[in-house]
Design a protein around this motif. Structure first.
Motif, PDB file in Angstrom:
ATOM      1  N   ALA A  57      91.699  60.355 -34.274  1.00 19.52           N
ATOM      2  CA  ALA A  57      91.608  60.539 -35.467  1.00 19.52           C
ATOM      3  C   ALA A  57      89.810  60.518 -36.070  1.00 19.52           C
ATOM      4  N   HIS A  58      89.955  59.513 -35.379  1.00 25.36           N
ATOM      5  CA  HIS A  58      88.210  59.229 -36.482  1.00 25.36           C
ATOM      6  C   HIS A  58      87.097  59.196 -34.259  1.00 25.36           C
ATOM      7  N   LYS A  59      87.487  59.559 -33.779  1.00 21.05           N
ATOM      8  CA  LYS A  59      86.907  59.721 -32.849  1.00 21.05           C
ATOM      9  C   LYS A  59      87.560  61.426 -31.560  1.00 21.05           C
ATOM     10  N   PRO A  60      86.048  62.292 -31.626  1.00 21.73           N
ATOM     11  CA  PRO A  60      85.978  63.559 -31.778  1.00 21.73           C
ATOM     12  C   PRO A  60      86.117  62.964 -29.634  1.00 21.73           C
ATOM     13  N   TRP A  61      86.770  64.201 -29.618  1.00 21.05           N
ATOM     14  CA  TRP A  61      86.901  64.279 -27.492  1.00 21.05           C
ATOM     15  C   TRP A  61      85.930  65.399 -27.104  1.00 21.05           C
ATOM     16  N   THR A  62      85.297  65.444 -26.712  1.00 21.13           N
ATOM     17  CA  THR A  62      83.579  65.934 -26.526  1.00 21.13           C
ATOM     18  C   THR A  62      83.733  66.722 -25.226  1.00 21.13           C
ATOM     19  N   HIS A  63      84.795  65.917 -23.870  1.00 21.47           N
ATOM     20  CA  HIS A  63      84.314  66.509 -22.933  1.00 21.47           C
ATOM     21  C   HIS A  63      85.477  67.905 -22.841  1.00 21.47           C
ATOM     22  N   ARG A  64      84.502  68.832 -21.114  1.00 22.25           N
ATOM     23  CA  ARG A  64      84.571  69.915 -22.142  1.00 22.25           C
ATOM     24  C   ARG A  64      86.525  70.095 -22.223  1.00 22.25           C
ATOM     25  N   ASN A  65      87.308  70.174 -20.522  1.00 18.51           N
ATOM     26  CA  ASN A  65      88.896  69.372 -20.610  1.00 18.51           C
ATOM     27  C   ASN A  65      89.350  69.055 -21.594  1.00 18.51           C
ATOM     28  N   SER A  66      90.059  70.096 -22.084  1.00 21.88           N
ATOM     29  CA  SER A  66      91.264  69.456 -22.924  1.00 21.88           C
ATOM     30  C   SER A  66      92.226  68.149 -21.998  1.00 21.88           C
ATOM     31  N   ILE A  67      92.800  68.976 -21.367  1.00 21.38           N
ATOM     32  CA  ILE A  67      93.714  68.384 -19.912  1.00 21.38           C
ATOM     33  C   ILE A  67      92.697  67.905 -19.582  1.00 21.38           C
ATOM     34  N   SER A  68      92.584  66.440 -19.430  1.00 17.91           N
ATOM     35  CA  SER A  68      91.919  65.728 -18.843  1.00 17.91           C
ATOM     36  C   SER A  68      92.141  64.595 -17.614  1.00 17.91           C
ATOM     37  N   GLU A  69      91.668  64.096 -16.739  1.00 18.46           N
ATOM     38  CA  GLU A  69      91.861  63.230 -16.184  1.00 18.46           C
ATOM     39  C   GLU A  69      91.655  61.541 -16.402  1.00 18.46           C
ATOM     40  N   ALA A  70      92.005  60.815 -15.705  1.00 23.35           N
ATOM     41  CA  ALA A  70      92.722  59.352 -16.367  1.00 23.35           C
ATOM     42  C   ALA A  70      90.880  58.794 -16.832  1.00 23.35           C
ATOM     43  N   ARG A  71      89.795  59.290 -15.351  1.00 25.45           N
ATOM     44  CA  ARG A  71      88.716  58.441 -16.415  1.00 25.45           C
ATOM     45  C   ARG A  71      88.231  58.993 -16.388  1.00 25.45           C
ATOM     46  N   PHE A  72      88.086  59.982 -17.199  1.00 31.05           N
ATOM     47  CA  PHE A  72      87.477  60.466 -18.321  1.00 31.05           C
ATOM     48  C   PHE A  72      87.890  59.628 -19.806  1.00 31.05           C
ATOM     49  N   ILE A  73      89.048  59.497 -19.443  1.00 31.79           N
ATOM     50  CA  ILE A  73      89.966  59.161 -20.835  1.00 31.79           C
ATOM     51  C   ILE A  73      89.549  57.214 -21.067  1.00 31.79           C
ATOM     52  N   LEU A  74      89.836  57.269 -19.077  1.00 32.51           N
ATOM     53  CA  LEU A  74      89.282  55.623 -19.158  1.00 32.51           C
ATOM     54  C   LEU A  74      87.593  54.790 -20.750  1.00 32.51           C
ATOM     55  N   ASP A  75      86.669  56.717 -20.049  1.00 33.29           N
ATOM     56  CA  ASP A  75      85.348  56.727 -20.878  1.00 33.29           C
ATOM     57  C   ASP A  75      85.707  56.148 -22.160  1.00 33.29           C
ATOM     58  N   TYR A  76      86.738  57.009 -22.308  1.00 31.06           N
ATOM     59  CA  TYR A  76      86.701  57.121 -23.834  1.00 31.06           C
ATOM     60  C   TYR A  76      86.850  56.328 -24.592  1.00 31.06           C
ATOM     61  N   LEU A  77      87.928  55.188 -24.007  1.00 28.29           N
ATOM     62  CA  LEU A  77      88.313  54.251 -24.644  1.00 28.29           C
ATOM     63  C   LEU A  77      87.453  53.498 -25.033  1.00 28.29           C
ATOM     64  N   HIS A  78      86.991  53.094 -23.254  1.00 30.36           N
ATOM     65  CA  HIS A  78      85.572  51.871 -23.527  1.00 30.36           C
ATOM     66  C   HIS A  78      84.637  52.050 -24.661  1.00 30.36           C
ATOM     67  N   ASP A  79      84.895  53.532 -24.277  1.00 31.15           N
ATOM     68  CA  ASP A  79      83.049  54.025 -25.906  1.00 31.15           C
ATOM     69  C   ASP A  79      83.849  53.460 -26.995  1.00 31.15           C
ATOM     70  N   THR A  80      84.920  53.605 -27.602  1.00 27.75           N
ATOM     71  CA  THR A  80      85.905  53.480 -28.547  1.00 27.75           C
ATOM     72  C   THR A  80      85.062  51.899 -28.862  1.00 27.75           C
ATOM     73  N   VAL A  81      85.653  51.022 -28.160  1.00 29.81           N
ATOM     74  CA  VAL A  81      85.854  49.643 -27.930  1.00 29.81           C
ATOM     75  C   VAL A  81      84.430  49.209 -28.338  1.00 29.81           C
ATOM     76  N   ARG A  82      83.322  49.718 -27.494  1.00 31.59           N
ATOM     77  CA  ARG A  82      82.231  49.540 -27.157  1.00 31.59           C
ATOM     78  C   ARG A  82      81.147  49.713 -28.649  1.00 31.59           C
ATOM     79  N   GLU A  83      81.341  51.321 -29.750  1.00 32.10           N
ATOM     80  CA  GLU A  83      81.396  51.860 -30.417  1.00 32.10           C
ATOM     81  C   GLU A  83      81.747  50.988 -32.134  1.00 32.10           C
ATOM     82  N   ASN A  84      82.825  50.124 -31.482  1.00 33.87           N
ATOM     83  CA  ASN A  84      83.623  49.730 -33.034  1.00 33.87           C
ATOM     84  C   ASN A  84      83.360  48.358 -32.483  1.00 33.87           C
ATOM     85  N   ASP A  85      82.277  47.514 -31.466  1.00 33.66           N
ATOM     86  CA  ASP A  85      83.124  45.961 -31.169  1.00 33.66           C
ATOM     87  C   ASP A  85      83.383  45.792 -31.189  1.00 33.66           C
TER      88      ASP A  85
END
Length: 497
Positions: free
Chosen positions: A70-98
């Motif tokens: 809920a706290h982090k927008p999904w910004t990739h064009r595709n709403s049904i997404s490949e795993a690699r973009f989901i992993l990028d999203y999770l890594h971004d979440t971890v990095r942005e919040n230390d």
């Protein structure tokens, strides 16, 4: 077992660094900044399922604006997404919040014991050849319910005679070359409908062999309304609107299927029929014996499965396996399917709490005898919480609600000077049912080992987002079924205030 070499103390210990564990870590850091916590991850990477599974085409089967946090927008064009973009999203979440500094990789949790004398959990984990201990006031399980050790493969007669390659999607070899090969994918669920169109472009031919069909719903990979809102409003302002839209849409589809199953069946099959060549036997290959949403609907982005079938690169066979042969699979109908590679997309195994052995005062907890409280605590187990997502809508929607309520519980206990909390089921005659409400084979095989759901009050396991919003986000923390205990003298609590 060797003696522990180190002991680390925290307020909350989270098990698992997949979506649930990362979500819990984020909520603790943002909502209860004074709380110390650590995350134990058995593997060497975050992401859980999304890092473990490597089969062709692996993607979400829920839209990412609701599967995301809920706290982090999904910004990739595709709403049904490949795993690699989901992993990028999770890594971004971890990095942005230390959060990475809180994660202990390569720590496989073996057991956890709660001591009533100290009001703390002692958690034992293996790190390489070492055994290490963690001491925590609260234990939070973010392990989901999949068994990461191995997927489910039935005992197929004659499989040892097959001269080709047999692979389960959960253990996909990175060097598997299926170019120009004849491939048979056994299964009809979400994994099968993902693998088949993904392999069809390179393989000579891909056959989806199913014992019985599933409902398959085609959705656009890209959501035009979401993309328009993101362009006009910007991601931060658009995201809450997109989430609300998608939640309402998903809930409407589910409720429609539950209320009007015959009409829903006709509509789903009519959509399949219009996507396949005229005269295709839709009733046999895409007409399940059960009602829509008795099992999860299989989502296919942009109808890719139907495109693969229509182009001739893939086909569907509905039959039972008699046995494997050296060159393929012999069916009960007498037909033999030739194959160089057989993919056993025959399901996953489920396991409660990642297989961790819980005990209270060294007495083992029999999980199947516990009852869930608000779908996040267990009867008779102090200072323990877990997150299991929805079966009929995006998993992470439930995770966010559980984590919010968990943080509210911690804040309430801190404010009132309480050290332990345990749900107590006084109504011993209350009927009990399964925690997960699906008839799917992978659920039914092992659901008996899971905690049970009650039928009244806070003991029900809701799979209804709007009801959980009222119960977990807006409802009170205190409840007659919760027993709080303080280990500190009243004077000490008063001095802290």
């Amino acid at each position: 077992m060797s003696s522990p070499t180190t002991t680390t103390e925290v307020d909350v210990l989270i098990v698992g660094a997949g979506i649930s564990g990362i979500g819990a870590a984020y909520h603790l850091k943002s909502r209860t900044p004074g709380t110390t916590f650590a995350v134990l991850e058995g593997r060497d990477a975050i992401g859980g399922t999304w890092d473990l599974f490597r089969y062709p085409g692996i993607r979400s089967d829920s839209d990412m604006p609701t599967f995301g946090f809920a706290h982090k927008p999904w910004t990739h064009r595709n709403s049904i997404s490949e795993a690699r973009f989901i992993l990028d999203y999770l890594h971004d979440t971890v990095r942005e919040n230390d959060l990475e500094r809180h994660i202990h990789f390569g720590h496989r949790v073996l057991s956890a014991d709660f001591s009533s004398a100290t009001g703390r959990w002692t958690v034992t984990a293996r790190r390489g050849d070492e055994v290490v201990e963690f001491s925590a006031k609260f234990l939070f399980s973010g392990t989901g319910y999949y068994d990461y050790a191995a997927g489910h493969t039935p005992d197929f007669a004659g499989i040892e005679d097959f001269a080709g390659t047999v692979v389960h999607p959960q253990a996909w070899p990175e060097d598997l070359d299926y170019t120009g090969k004849k491939v048979v994918v056994i299964g009809s669920g979400a994994t099968a409908v993902t693998v088949v169109p993904s392999m069809a472009g390179r393989a000579e031919h891909v056959t989806m062999l199913q014992r019985s069909p599933s409902y398959v719903l085609s959705l656009p990979a890209a959501d035009p309304i979401a993309n328009l809102l993101n362009r006009v409003l910007g991601a931060d302002r658009a995201y809450p609107i997109i989430r609300r839209k998608n939640i309402r849409q998903q809930r409407a589809i589910y409720k429609f299927c539950q209320r009007f199953p015959k009409l829903a069946r006709r509509l789903l099959m009519a959509d399949v029929r219009r996507r396949l060549p005229e005269g295709y036997d839709v009733d046999t290959h895409f007409g399940p014996r059960y009602n829509p949403w008795d099992q999860r609907l299989c989502m296919v982005p942009n109808g890719d499965l139907f495109t693969a079938i229509s182009s001739g690169g893939a086909s569907v066979v509905t039959d039972r396996i008699d046995r494997f042969t050296p060159t393929g699979i012999l069916l009960e109908s007498g037909v033999e399917l030739e194959a160089d590679i057989v993919v056993t997309a025959t399901g996953l195994n489920i396991m409660p709490l990642g297989g961790i052995g819980l005990s209270v005062d060294e007495a083992p907890v029999e999980l199947s005898e516990t009852v869930v409280f608000k779908s996040m605590l267990l009867s008779g187990v102090p200072n323990f919480a877990f997150a299991v997502g929805y079966t009929n809508i995006s998993w992470t929607l439930k995770v966010d609600l559980v984590c919010e309520h968990f943080c509210r519980l911690l804040e309430h206990m801190a404010a009132t000077g309480q050290d332990t909390v345990v749900p107590v089921l006084d109504d011993a005659d209350q009927a009990r049912g399964p925690l997960l409400d699906l008839s799917s084979g992978y659920v039914q095989r092992r659901i008996a080992a899971f905690p049970k759901a009650g039928t009244r009050g806070p003991w029900t396991a809701e799979h209804a987002y709007e009801q959980d919003v009222e119960r977990l986000r807006r409802g009170p923390v205190e409840d007659p079924a919760l027993r709080f205990t303080s280990y500190r003298p009243v004077a000490a609590v008063a001095s802290q205030d």
